[in-house]
Structure formats: C-alpha cells, structure tokens
Design an enzyme around this catalytic site. Structure first.
Site, PDB file in Angstrom:
ATOM      1  N   ASP A 166      -6.447   5.215   2.402  1.00 17.46           N
ATOM      2  CA  ASP A 166      -6.428   4.231   2.221  1.00 17.46           C
ATOM      3  C   ASP A 166      -7.680   3.728   2.304  1.00 17.46           C
ATOM      4  OD1 ASP A 166      -6.454   1.173   1.585  1.00 17.46           O
ATOM      5  OD2 ASP A 166      -4.411   1.001   2.124  1.00 17.46           O
ATOM      6  N   HIS A 172       0.709  -1.505   0.572  1.00 14.59           N
ATOM      7  CA  HIS A 172      -0.347   0.172  -0.355  1.00 14.59           C
ATOM      8  C   HIS A 172       0.665   1.046   0.090  1.00 14.59           C
ATOM      9  CE1 HIS A 172      -4.030  -2.088   1.737  1.00 14.59           C
ATOM     10  NE2 HIS A 172      -2.542  -3.065   1.673  1.00 14.59           N
TER      11      HIS A 172
HETATM   12  C1  UDX Z   1       0.273  -6.876  -0.150  1.00 16.83           C
HETATM   13  C2  UDX Z   1      -0.988  -7.431  -1.417  1.00 16.83           C
HETATM   14  O1  UDX Z   1       0.148  -8.567  -1.401  1.00 16.83           O
HETATM   15  C3  UDX Z   1      -1.049  -6.741  -2.471  1.00 16.83           C
HETATM   16  O2  UDX Z   1      -2.372  -7.740  -3.121  1.00 16.83           O
HETATM   17  C4  UDX Z   1      -1.792  -5.892  -1.723  1.00 16.83           C
HETATM   18  O3  UDX Z   1      -3.047  -5.077  -2.943  1.00 16.83           O
HETATM   19  C5  UDX Z   1      -1.137  -4.485  -1.477  1.00 16.83           C
HETATM   20  O4  UDX Z   1      -0.906  -5.372   0.011  1.00 16.83           O
HETATM   21  P1  UDX Z   1       3.072  -8.069  -0.521  1.00 16.83           P
HETATM   22  O5  UDX Z   1       2.301  -8.459  -0.178  1.00 16.83           O
HETATM   23  O6  UDX Z   1       3.936  -7.370  -0.442  1.00 16.83           O
HETATM   24  O7  UDX Z   1       1.805  -6.691  -0.778  1.00 16.83           O
HETATM   25  O8  UDX Z   1       2.874  -7.516  -2.608  1.00 16.83           O
HETATM   26  P2  UDX Z   1       2.895  -6.891  -3.864  1.00 16.83           P
HETATM   27  O9  UDX Z   1       1.959  -5.911  -3.654  1.00 16.83           O
HETATM   28  O10 UDX Z   1       3.125  -7.680  -4.719  1.00 16.83           O
HETATM   29  O11 UDX Z   1       4.457  -5.792  -3.426  1.00 16.83           O
HETATM   30  C6  UDX Z   1       5.589  -6.012  -3.258  1.00 16.83           C
HETATM   31  C7  UDX Z   1       6.293  -4.896  -3.247  1.00 16.83           C
HETATM   32  O12 UDX Z   1       7.194  -5.507  -3.085  1.00 16.83           O
HETATM   33  C8  UDX Z   1       6.338  -4.860  -5.139  1.00 16.83           C
HETATM   34  O13 UDX Z   1       5.858  -3.503  -5.524  1.00 16.83           O
HETATM   35  C9  UDX Z   1       7.859  -5.328  -4.840  1.00 16.83           C
HETATM   36  O14 UDX Z   1       8.148  -4.007  -6.668  1.00 16.83           O
HETATM   37  C10 UDX Z   1       8.580  -4.983  -3.825  1.00 16.83           C
HETATM   38  N1  UDX Z   1       9.670  -5.586  -3.850  1.00 16.83           N
HETATM   39  C11 UDX Z   1       9.574  -7.622  -3.950  1.00 16.83           C
HETATM   40  C12 UDX Z   1      10.578  -5.418  -3.640  1.00 16.83           C
HETATM   41  O15 UDX Z   1      10.843  -3.948  -4.199  1.00 16.83           O
HETATM   42  N2  UDX Z   1      12.044  -6.725  -4.063  1.00 16.83           N
HETATM   43  C13 UDX Z   1      11.964  -7.384  -3.460  1.00 16.83           C
HETATM   44  O16 UDX Z   1      12.218  -8.013  -3.461  1.00 16.83           O
HETATM   45  C14 UDX Z   1      10.448  -7.717  -3.706  1.00 16.83           C
END
Ligand code: UDX
Length: 477
Positions: free
Chosen positions: A118, A18
């Site tokens: 949010d 978020h």
């Molecule tokens: C969660 C939910 O999964 C998501 O669907 C919801 O909308 C928001 O909360 P998260 O589980 O962290 O988030 O997944 P995601 O939404 O994919 O976000 C992860 C973020 O971390 C991405 O922007 C990704 O680029 C970043 N990331 C991940 C990195 O920068 N480096 C990494 O090694 C792994």
C-alpha cells in the site's frame, strides 16, 4: 528447465477499501501465473474468513496463493471506524516494520521477488531496500486525490494554508498544478482543515504521499481517459505508473467466469434480499445510498438524509452498517412519516453486493460518500452520483465528479433534508438526461480501457512483464 513463477507479496493498509482493490489485483496477477502472498491484518482476515469465501476463491483456485496475517497492533475490541481510523494508521506504522522484515526473512517462502505495498506505508520501502527486494506502491485512491496530497507542501510554502475560517472555504487553491481553476479550500482533503499544517494527521498524509517517488513503480486503480491530465502531472515525479483500473471492470473483462464477481471481499455478511427487492422495482427508479465501510453518521445526519429521501418521493435502498451510526444508545423514536414511507418505498440493509446493486436496472442514482472504490464502481455502472464526502480523499473525488467529469453533484459541509430532496430531483428529473448521457459516456471509456488493447489492459501486461523480469534477478534474502 521449468520456469519458476515469480512470487509477489501484496500488503494493504488494513481497511476494506484498500483490501478490496488489492485482492482484485491479487486475482489478476494469480491468473497471469504469478504466485501471491497476501498479508492481511489478523483482525480483518478473521472477518473476511467469517463473511466471505476468500479461502476457496483464492487459495484453492491458485496453488501458489497464500494468505498470511500480521497484527495491526490494536486490541480486538477497537472499533476501527472512520472516527478513530487514525489509530489504525499510527498503530500499523509503529508495530509493523520489524514484523514485516522478520516475516520476509523467515516466514514467507519461497523468497519474494517483488513487494506490492500500500502506498501509505513508507516503512515498507525501508524494509524492501534493507533486504534488496524491489517494491512497487499501490495507492488505492484516485490520481486526483494523490496529486492533491502530494502538492500540499507547495500549497503551504505559497501561504495558501491554513484555511481562515468558513468564509475562506470557496477560495481557489493555485498550487496544485492542473487544478488551479477549480480546486477550492473546501475540496482539499479533509485533514487540510487543521489550523496548523504541522498537525500530526496532516503531516502523516502528506509525508506518506511524498514517499511515492521512492518506490520502483506506482500502481493506480484508475484509467488514462478518466484522469489523463492529472496523471501527466504525477509522471513528473513518478515516471513509472501503472494505471490498471477500474479493477472491478478489469477483473470482469479478464476473468468473466470469476466467482469474485458474485462474491464479496467484505467485512460484513452480504444481505442478498436487496436484489429480490430491486427486481420488483421499475427501471431507473431507485436511489442507492451507501457511505462505504468506515464513515460514521450522527443521528442528526441520519435523520436529515432520511427526511430528504422520503420527501423526494423516490424509492431508495439504503445500506446502514451495524457500526455506522454514532450515539445509538438512548435512541429517539423514529418519526412516523419516515417509518411509513420507508415501508412503502424504501429498503434498509446492513451490507449489499454493491457492484451488483449498481449494475441493476432499477438503480437511477447513487448517494455516496465518494470513497474511491464506490466512485469507480458507479462510473463503471454508468450511474450518476450525489456526493456527500466524509473524509480524506473524498473531498477531492467529489469535486472531480461534479466539476471535471460532470457525472453528479455534491453536497459539501452541510447535511440538510431540503438540499437532499432538491439534489435528488435535479439528478433524477430536471437534469436527468444530461447526467445519464455523461455517465454512460464515461462508463464506455472505462470498459474500453480494460478490454484488449486498452490502456489499463496494456499497463497490466507491462506490470506482469516487469514482475517477471524481477524474478530473474537474485536477491539476498
Ligand atoms: C476508504 C476511502 O473512502 C477510499 O476513498 C479510500 O480509497 C479507501 O478507503 P471506504 O470508505 O470503505 O474506503 O469507501 P470505498 O473506497 O468506496 O470502498 C467501499 C467498498 O465497499 C466498495 O468496494 C463497495 O463496493 C463495498 N461495499 C460497500 C459493499 O460491497 N457493500 C456495501 O453495502 C457497501
């Protein structure tokens, strides 16, 4: 007379997915001359400050930008990982409303003209209404998941829930309009697996989503060409929608020189050695593996993925966060064949610059938990996905990746080395051309949407104009 820029408060749920997308929106608004106050939890802000350059990137670049912090109500040593993430949501909901009101009245200066909160914090609407400030929701999930969450009341009323055991999982759900032909019980948001729809989490997710129409508008990190039919459904209840995504591509198109494109909004130290490792790999040879910022794997799951990747004989780059494996204590030995094969063709790191990794020519496939940011980032990079949804919206997202957009396959409710190996081969060998073609077509549409004249480009313009017109009104606080 000099025009005073509008002042917006942006307030995300304290979770990286978020915060990351809302910081991107904050940058786009700042570039447009809007003053932004960004409200982080104290815990997350301290991690961002420790691991990133957000202060120089935002406050030094934009004189009207400020960060403020507020407690999330949990002790600093709470893990805040996926297995205990509800604690964060309930805590924020209970402690924040009076703090937010007090900050808006006494601390945040000049008075804000608009709150972008949010869309999982309906209390922000109550505070905004109380103070007479317009409020726009930003829901960081996709339109597909948002519409599924929203429609759950009708699903329950029609007697389609609860799910009656494992043998019921492939039953089609008929009361999420627009998804009748492909949404199964298995693809419903994870909290729908509760045996009682009165379950606390079920009610929380559904209730928060039902509050969406109360906001003055709804920002979504998606684009019309991706989710048009579902967006038409959502417009029946929220007519004022701003689809402005994919935000990472939007930022790149609007501010090509932005340092944010190289920097991260992460809670962990980025290990850039993975880029040098990728530079040495042949084109389209590497499977990039990451399960986002909050998913937690058991040791058994870790080993199934590991065996599957090794048995596929492909190269792999795998992000294993320091807090992502449960039950680490009393570790067993890692089987010799995994250690050897990983030395030969694998690379494991704690955190990577994901957008840069996905854009790297060596990357062929993304093994992902289907978080919405990850899904969009993969779409923008044109990389097909092997989805292993972990929780919440990810079950819905992965169904869309496989059945609607056809840019990947999914592995649901199982974690098995043979399936991992088989699916990796399906995506990178047997049906490679088909998935590459579909992914690159959607990537083109994503790029078009954020370029001048595209739908997301025009919607961001409209959002900025609407915020500017709000600032010409006078509010009581
Ligand atoms: C969660 C939910 O999964 C998501 O669907 C919801 O909308 C928001 O909360 P998260 O589980 O962290 O988030 O997944 P995601 O939404 O994919 O976000 C992860 C973020 O971390 C991405 O922007 C990704 O680029 C970043 N990331 C991940 C990195 O920068 N480096 C990494 O090694 C792994």
């Amino acid at each position: 007379m000099e025009k005073i820029p509008p002042h917006v408060l942006i307030f995300p749920i304290p979770a990286l997915g978020h915060v990351n997308s809302m910081l991107k929106l904050a940058e786009l608004l700042s570039v447009a001359g809007i003053n932004v106050t960004f409200l982080n939890s104290e815990y997350n802000h301290s991690r961002l400050v420790r691991h990133t350059d957000i202060c120089s990137r935002y406050t030094q670049r934009f004189p009207g930008f400020q960060f403020k912090t507020v407690t999330d109500g949990l002790p600093m040593d709470h893990p805040r990982t996926g297995d205990r993430f509800e604690d964060v949501l309930y805590s924020v909901k209970s402690v924040t409303p009076p703090l937010l009101k007090d900050m808006l009245l006494n601390e945040i200066k000049p008075p804000v003209n608009c709150i972008i909160s949010d869309g999982f914090m309906s209390f922000a609407i109550d505070v905004a209404r109380d103070l007479g400030i317009p409020i726009i929701y930003f829901r960081t999930i996709g339109a597909c998941a948002l519409w599924a969450y929203y429609s759950l009341r009708e699903v329950i009323d029609a007697g389609e829930l609860p799910i009656k055991g494992a043998e019921d999982m492939d039953r089609l759900i008929k009361n999420v309009p627009g998804m009748e032909s492909y949404l199964r019980c298995r693809d419903l948001p994870s909290f729908c697996r509760a045996s009682d729809p009165m379950d606390k989490n079920f009610q929380l997710f559904m209730g928060e989503t039902r509050s969406s129409p109360r906001a003055d508008g709804l920002i979504l990190n998606t684009f019309e060409d991706l989710e048009g039919p579902i967006l038409s459904q959502i417009r029946t209840i929220c007519p004022n929608i701003y689809t402005i995504g994919p935000l990472n591509a939007h930022l790149k198109a609007t501010v090509p020189e932005s340092t944010s494109l190289k920097s991260s909004n992460s809670f962990w130290e980025v290990d850039r050695s993975c880029i040098s490792w990728l530079d040495k790999q042949p084109p389209q040879s590497v499977i990039y593996v990451s399960f986002g910022s909050i998913a937690v794997l058991s040791r058994e799951q870790l080993l199934e993925f590991w065996h599957g990747l090794v048995n596929s004989n492909k190269r792999f780059l795998w992000v294993i966060r320091p807090d992502s494996i449960s039950g680490k204590n009393g570790e067993d030995e890692i089987p010799e064949e995994l250690v050897g094969a990983t030395k030969e063709r694998g690379y494991m790191v704690g955190w990577v610059p994901q957008e840069e990794v996905l854009a790297h020519q060596a990357v062929a496939l993304f093994l992902t938990h289907s978080g919405w940011n990850s899904t969009l980032e993969s779409i923008v990079a044109g990389v097909p996905m092997l989805c292993w949804p972990y929780f919440a919206d990810q079950q819905v997202n992965s169904r869309f990746v496989g059945e609607v957009w056809k840019i990947g396959v999914y592995m649901k409710d199982l974690c098995d080395r043979n399936v991992v190996e088989k699916m990796v081969n399906e995506l990178t060998v047997e049906r490679k051309e088909e998935f590459m073609k579909a992914s690159s077509e959607i990537a083109d549409l994503a790029r078009k949407s954020v370029n001048e004249g595209g739908s997301s480009y025009c919607n961001l313009d409209r959002l900025i104009n609407d915020i500017e017109s709000m600032s010409s009104r006078v509010f009581s606080c």
